[in-house]
Every structure is written in C-alpha cells, then in structure tokens.
Design a protein around this motif. Structure first.
Motif, PDB file in Angstrom:
ATOM      1  N   HIS A  30       0.660  -1.218  -0.009  1.00  0.00           N
ATOM      2  CA  HIS A  30       0.039  -0.010   0.145  1.00  0.00           C
ATOM      3  C   HIS A  30       0.563   1.477   0.136  1.00  0.00           C
ATOM      4  CE1 HIS A  30      -4.003  -2.000   0.621  1.00  0.00           C
ATOM      5  NE2 HIS A  30      -3.369  -2.984   1.237  1.00  0.00           N
ATOM      6  N   ASN A  35       0.243   4.698  -5.331  1.00  0.00           N
ATOM      7  CA  ASN A  35      -0.896   4.769  -4.480  1.00  0.00           C
ATOM      8  C   ASN A  35      -0.910   5.937  -3.810  1.00  0.00           C
ATOM      9  OD1 ASN A  35      -2.254   2.182  -5.034  1.00  0.00           O
ATOM     10  ND2 ASN A  35      -0.703   1.300  -4.242  1.00  0.00           N
ATOM     11  N   GLU A  64       2.060  -1.534  -7.315  1.00  0.00           N
ATOM     12  CA  GLU A  64       0.848  -1.664  -8.390  1.00  0.00           C
ATOM     13  C   GLU A  64      -0.043  -0.708  -7.679  1.00  0.00           C
ATOM     14  OE1 GLU A  64      -0.196  -5.417  -9.098  1.00  0.00           O
ATOM     15  OE2 GLU A  64       1.751  -6.256  -9.777  1.00  0.00           O
ATOM     16  N   LYS A  65      -0.736   0.015  -8.659  1.00  0.00           N
ATOM     17  CA  LYS A  65      -1.900   0.924  -8.262  1.00  0.00           C
ATOM     18  C   LYS A  65      -3.055  -0.192  -7.577  1.00  0.00           C
ATOM     19  CE  LYS A  65      -4.375   5.006  -9.286  1.00  0.00           C
ATOM     20  NZ  LYS A  65      -4.002   5.640  -8.092  1.00  0.00           N
ATOM     21  N   LEU A  66      -3.850   0.248  -6.518  1.00  0.00           N
ATOM     22  CA  LEU A  66      -4.679  -0.653  -6.009  1.00  0.00           C
ATOM     23  C   LEU A  66      -5.979  -0.338  -6.774  1.00  0.00           C
ATOM     24  CD1 LEU A  66      -4.076  -0.105  -2.173  1.00  0.00           C
ATOM     25  CD2 LEU A  66      -3.397  -2.188  -3.499  1.00  0.00           C
ATOM     26  N   SER A  67      -6.824  -1.325  -6.905  1.00  0.00           N
ATOM     27  CA  SER A  67      -8.193  -1.408  -7.328  1.00  0.00           C
ATOM     28  C   SER A  67      -8.949  -0.488  -6.620  1.00  0.00           C
ATOM     29  CB  SER A  67      -8.691  -2.751  -7.569  1.00  0.00           C
ATOM     30  OG  SER A  67      -7.945  -3.719  -8.358  1.00  0.00           O
ATOM     31  N   PRO A  68     -10.017   0.250  -7.201  1.00  0.00           N
ATOM     32  CA  PRO A  68     -10.890   1.087  -6.514  1.00  0.00           C
ATOM     33  C   PRO A  68     -11.702   0.397  -5.542  1.00  0.00           C
ATOM     34  CG  PRO A  68     -10.935   1.592  -8.873  1.00  0.00           C
ATOM     35  CD  PRO A  68     -10.163   0.475  -8.743  1.00  0.00           C
ATOM     36  N   THR A  70     -15.168  -1.333  -4.318  1.00  0.00           N
ATOM     37  CA  THR A  70     -16.083  -1.788  -4.785  1.00  0.00           C
ATOM     38  C   THR A  70     -17.288  -1.018  -4.147  1.00  0.00           C
ATOM     39  OG1 THR A  70     -16.591  -3.527  -2.901  1.00  0.00           O
ATOM     40  CG2 THR A  70     -15.171  -4.049  -5.128  1.00  0.00           C
ATOM     41  N   GLN A 146     -15.020   7.235  -1.658  1.00  0.00           N
ATOM     42  CA  GLN A 146     -14.781   6.973  -2.833  1.00  0.00           C
ATOM     43  C   GLN A 146     -15.849   6.216  -3.230  1.00  0.00           C
ATOM     44  OE1 GLN A 146     -12.007   3.650  -4.157  1.00  0.00           O
ATOM     45  NE2 GLN A 146     -10.736   5.153  -4.059  1.00  0.00           N
ATOM     46  N   GLN A 147     -16.814   5.585  -2.859  1.00  0.00           N
ATOM     47  CA  GLN A 147     -17.869   4.996  -3.105  1.00  0.00           C
ATOM     48  C   GLN A 147     -18.990   5.654  -2.293  1.00  0.00           C
ATOM     49  OE1 GLN A 147     -18.587   3.126  -5.615  1.00  0.00           O
ATOM     50  NE2 GLN A 147     -16.371   2.535  -6.373  1.00  0.00           N
TER      51      GLN A 147
END
Length: 263
Positions: A30, A35, A64-68, A70, A146-147
């Motif tokens: 992270h 990120n 690696e860029k983390l996934s958004p 859900t 974010q969500q």
C-alpha cells in the motif's frame, strides 16, 4: 463484507491476530509511489516542492495501483435495539448516501445544513429540541467517500422518549423530502456557509487537508475557488430534487443503544 464495514481501529480479536509479517506486507503493498497522493503547503517555491516530492518518491517502492473500492450495497430497512444500562438512549439513523464528486453534492450540502447540519438553526433542532424538548443535540450529515458513504442522523434522549424522538425525526425528514426548505431558510443557510468558509481554510493545515482531499478524490483543482459560487447557485428545486433522489425514510436503518425502555 465491505471494507467500509470494518472499524478503522479494529477490535480486540482483529488486533490480537496481527503479526509483524502482516504489517510488512501491508506496507509493501500500500505505501507505494503509485498509491501516493502528495500535498505540500508552505513557504517554498514550486522547484523546491518538486525536489521534496521527488526525494520522497525515491524512497518508496513503485508498487501496483490498488483497485478502487467496490460499490456499496444498501442494507435492508431495520430497527435494532442494543441493550445498555443507561438512562439515556443513543440513536443513530442512516442509509447509503453519495460518493465524492456526485453532481448533487452541493445541493445536498446546503439542504442538509438547513435540515440538521446548521446547529441550533436547523429543522431537526427546532422540532426535536426546541419544540418538544426530546434531545439536547440532534444532527444529520453526509459522509461522501470514494464509493457512496452514509447519510446519518443522530441524537441522545431519555430512554423512554427514544421512540417518540425517532418518530419526530422521520416526520421531519418526510416533510422535508416532500416540501423542501423555505426561501428564508435557504438564504440564511447560504449566508452562514459562505460567511464561515474562510475560517475553514485559514491555516496551512486546513489548506493541506483540502489539497489532500482534492487529490485523493480527483476533484477539480479549482474546488476551493469554486466552493462558495457552487453554494450560491443552489436553488430550492435543486434541494428538493436531490433529497427526493437520494434520501428516503423507507430505507433507514435505525439503531438504539440504551435500556429496554428505549426499544
């Protein structure tokens, strides 16, 4: 099962399970350049700021860029009583609200200031506290993330008054969703928000917080410059439409913590 459902500080069981390898793995995954959002506020040139940013970035793994996160699924309407030996009952009422960047954000922001976010001038305080004396404090607010984050309403009251207080809150919400605020309420709310805005950005720390928010949620770079203009542009119809779209007492989850009298 959603990440937003997990308590930020954990709980006794989850904290006890943490191993050194968990912390190292989390850090490696992270805390990476891809990120990171870096915000700098202070008395330094852009060139110096870029040098600082580059030095910080060099010390971090690329990663690696983390996934958004859900999307959040709405809970079924429910009323839950949690027994707690106290004369006061704490009440929290809520539902899924909106995400950061939602086009209805400013309409809901101004509308909620009138409803329950404006302190002693709000509708909820007037109806629940001033007229009926059911609670010293009652409030409502949106937490856009974010969500979609929650829309929450809270209060504390005598255990034997909890049900009455909940019913009044629902009545106020239903009336507000149906009819919206008055012209006078809208004008006073706008004036309060706009007049108080400079105090929210009157220190480096405050500005840094907003810059971090703008970066993290990918908001327009002109967010702070545009804020008061967006507030001024909100109309009565905007508020009514936004609340009818995003808020419904039929979707509420209500939790009461207190003695059995509160159920």
């Amino acid at each position: 099962e959603h990440p937003y459902a997990q308590p930020v500080h954990g709980d006794e069981e989850s904290v006890e399970k943490i191993k050194l390898s968990d912390i190292r793995n989390f850090h490696q995954k992270h805390i990476t350049v891809n990120n990171a959002i870096l915000a700098i506020v202070g008395d330094l040139s852009r060139a110096k700021a870029e040098t600082v940013a580059e030095n910080i970035s060099k010390s971090l793994p690329r990663g690696e860029k983390l996934s958004p996160v859900t999307s959040v699924q709405s809970s079924k309407p429910a009323i839950e009583h949690i027994e707690f030996p106290s004369q006061q009952a704490h009440v929290r009422i809520g539902q899924i609200g909106i995400e950061r960047g939602n086009p209805d954000y400013f309409s809901l922001y101004v509308g909620n200031h009138i409803l329950g976010g404006g302190g002693f001038t709000s509708r909820l305080v007037e109806e629940v506290r001033s007229k009926r004396g059911l609670s010293y404090s009652v409030y409502s607010y949106f937490i856009p993330l974010q969500q979609a984050g929650p829309f929450l309403l809270g209060l504390q009251t005598r255990a034997d008054q909890a049900q009455q207080a909940i019913e009044v809150c629902n009545q106020v919400l239903n009336d507000y969703i149906e009819n919206g605020p008055t012209e006078e309420e809208l004008a006073l709310s706008k004036k309060s928000i706009v007049s108080g805005f400079p105090l929210r950005i009157d220190s480096n720390r405050d500005v840094l917080g907003y810059l971090s928010l703008i970066g993290y949620y990918d908001l327009p770079l002109s967010y702070l410059q545009d804020f008061t203009t967006k507030i001024e542009q909100v109309s009565l119809q905007d508020i009514k439409r936004a609340f009818r779209k995003h808020v419904s007492t039929k979707s509420f989850v209500t939790i009461v913590v207190g003695s059995e009298q509160a159920s």
